[in-house]
Design a protein around this motif. Sequence first.
Motif, PDB file in Angstrom:
ATOM      1  N   ILE A 177      -9.686  37.991  -8.225  1.00  0.00           N
ATOM      2  CA  ILE A 177      -8.902  36.999  -8.975  1.00  0.00           C
ATOM      3  C   ILE A 177      -7.882  37.647  -9.914  1.00  0.00           C
ATOM      4  CG2 ILE A 177     -10.810  35.356  -8.932  1.00  0.00           C
ATOM      5  CD1 ILE A 177     -11.157  36.048 -11.980  1.00  0.00           C
ATOM      6  N   ARG A 194      -2.905  29.840 -11.206  1.00  0.00           N
ATOM      7  CA  ARG A 194      -3.574  29.253 -10.044  1.00  0.00           C
ATOM      8  C   ARG A 194      -4.112  30.360  -9.136  1.00  0.00           C
ATOM      9  NH1 ARG A 194      -1.603  23.704  -9.274  1.00  0.00           N
ATOM     10  NH2 ARG A 194      -0.155  23.245 -10.982  1.00  0.00           N
ATOM     11  N   ILE A 195      -5.227  30.097  -8.481  1.00  0.00           N
ATOM     12  CA  ILE A 195      -5.850  31.066  -7.582  1.00  0.00           C
ATOM     13  C   ILE A 195      -5.744  30.533  -6.153  1.00  0.00           C
ATOM     14  CG2 ILE A 195      -7.974  32.279  -6.975  1.00  0.00           C
ATOM     15  CD1 ILE A 195      -8.848  31.989  -9.884  1.00  0.00           C
ATOM     16  N   TYR A 215      -4.866  29.846 -17.434  1.00  0.00           N
ATOM     17  CA  TYR A 215      -4.914  30.780 -16.311  1.00  0.00           C
ATOM     18  C   TYR A 215      -4.000  30.340 -15.180  1.00  0.00           C
ATOM     19  CZ  TYR A 215      -8.801  33.380 -18.282  1.00  0.00           C
ATOM     20  OH  TYR A 215      -9.583  34.171 -19.090  1.00  0.00           O
ATOM     21  N   ILE A 228      -6.106  38.613  -4.491  1.00  0.00           N
ATOM     22  CA  ILE A 228      -6.745  37.864  -3.418  1.00  0.00           C
ATOM     23  C   ILE A 228      -5.826  37.732  -2.213  1.00  0.00           C
ATOM     24  CG2 ILE A 228      -5.984  35.594  -4.236  1.00  0.00           C
ATOM     25  CD1 ILE A 228      -8.679  34.475  -3.347  1.00  0.00           C
ATOM     26  N   LEU A 246      -1.537  37.615  -7.129  1.00  0.00           N
ATOM     27  CA  LEU A 246      -2.948  37.963  -7.257  1.00  0.00           C
ATOM     28  C   LEU A 246      -3.425  38.867  -6.128  1.00  0.00           C
ATOM     29  CD1 LEU A 246      -4.588  34.571  -8.333  1.00  0.00           C
ATOM     30  CD2 LEU A 246      -3.442  36.292  -9.719  1.00  0.00           C
ATOM     31  N   HIS A 253      -6.985  30.427  -3.189  1.00  0.00           N
ATOM     32  CA  HIS A 253      -8.145  30.693  -2.328  1.00  0.00           C
ATOM     33  C   HIS A 253      -7.911  30.081  -0.950  1.00  0.00           C
ATOM     34  CE1 HIS A 253     -12.304  31.009  -0.982  1.00  0.00           C
ATOM     35  NE2 HIS A 253     -12.583  31.725  -2.061  1.00  0.00           N
TER      36      HIS A 253
END
Length: 261
Positions: A239, A169-170, A167, A225, A223, A172
């Motif tokens: 996400i 990277r997210i 996956y 987000i 993303l 946040h």
Amino acid sequence: MTRRFTSAAAMAMVCMQAVTSAQINFPKDRYYVAMGDSVVTGEGAMPVTNGYAYQLYGQGTFGLKQQTDFANAAVRGARSWELRDQQVAQVLCAEPAQRPTVVTITAGANDFLRGDRNIPAIAGRVTEAINLLLNNGTGFVNAPVLDPITGQPCRPLTNVTILVSNYYRIPHPVPAVAQQLDAALSGFDQALRFWLQFTHVPQGSRVAVVDLYAASEGREGLLLIEKRLGFSGPFDYEIHPTNMGHSFIAREFEAVWQGLP
């Protein structure tokens, strides 16, 4: 006026029939199947048919569309359990005339997001799904997928290329949550690679990892987000990839495909 209208309508019908009859049914010798979760179904793309799996098919990554069948077996919210226990059975036991020649897989994030913190086990189930696709009914599988009518193991895929991704990277915005997410994503990548090295790949078939985790480092705009309404709080955030994100994923899959020997 009436005669003109009638003549025009008749001409239009002739043209429509000509266009319809011009369609040609090409013989298919390739079959691309996408498996996994909502990322595979196109969630986040607008429309969802702009998702990465649809882009790979639409752009002819695995072969000309005229020669390639396509099915998206992914389900929104699917975990590694659903991949292994349900989607694999559909792919193996359906027995179409042309069996899959390319399979792409993105799965595992929903396990973690729904409370499963055993990252090695999550990656293990994804790898078990791949093992079933390749080796069902052989000594490399302990619990084979059985046909519901005959009770016999469904045939494994042969001469197939399986591309499985980790996956992205997210990003946040809350450091503590970002650190926890990154540990899970990094751990999943490492565990997936660890388990895959023990998977028997029959002659004629191939398995490769698509590394979205490394490729997404430092990237922006991938993303939801990061977009308006994509973040409402530390535990309420999106996400899924944007249109740009899905195109990014498609390019990474394509690059791995083109780099295969």
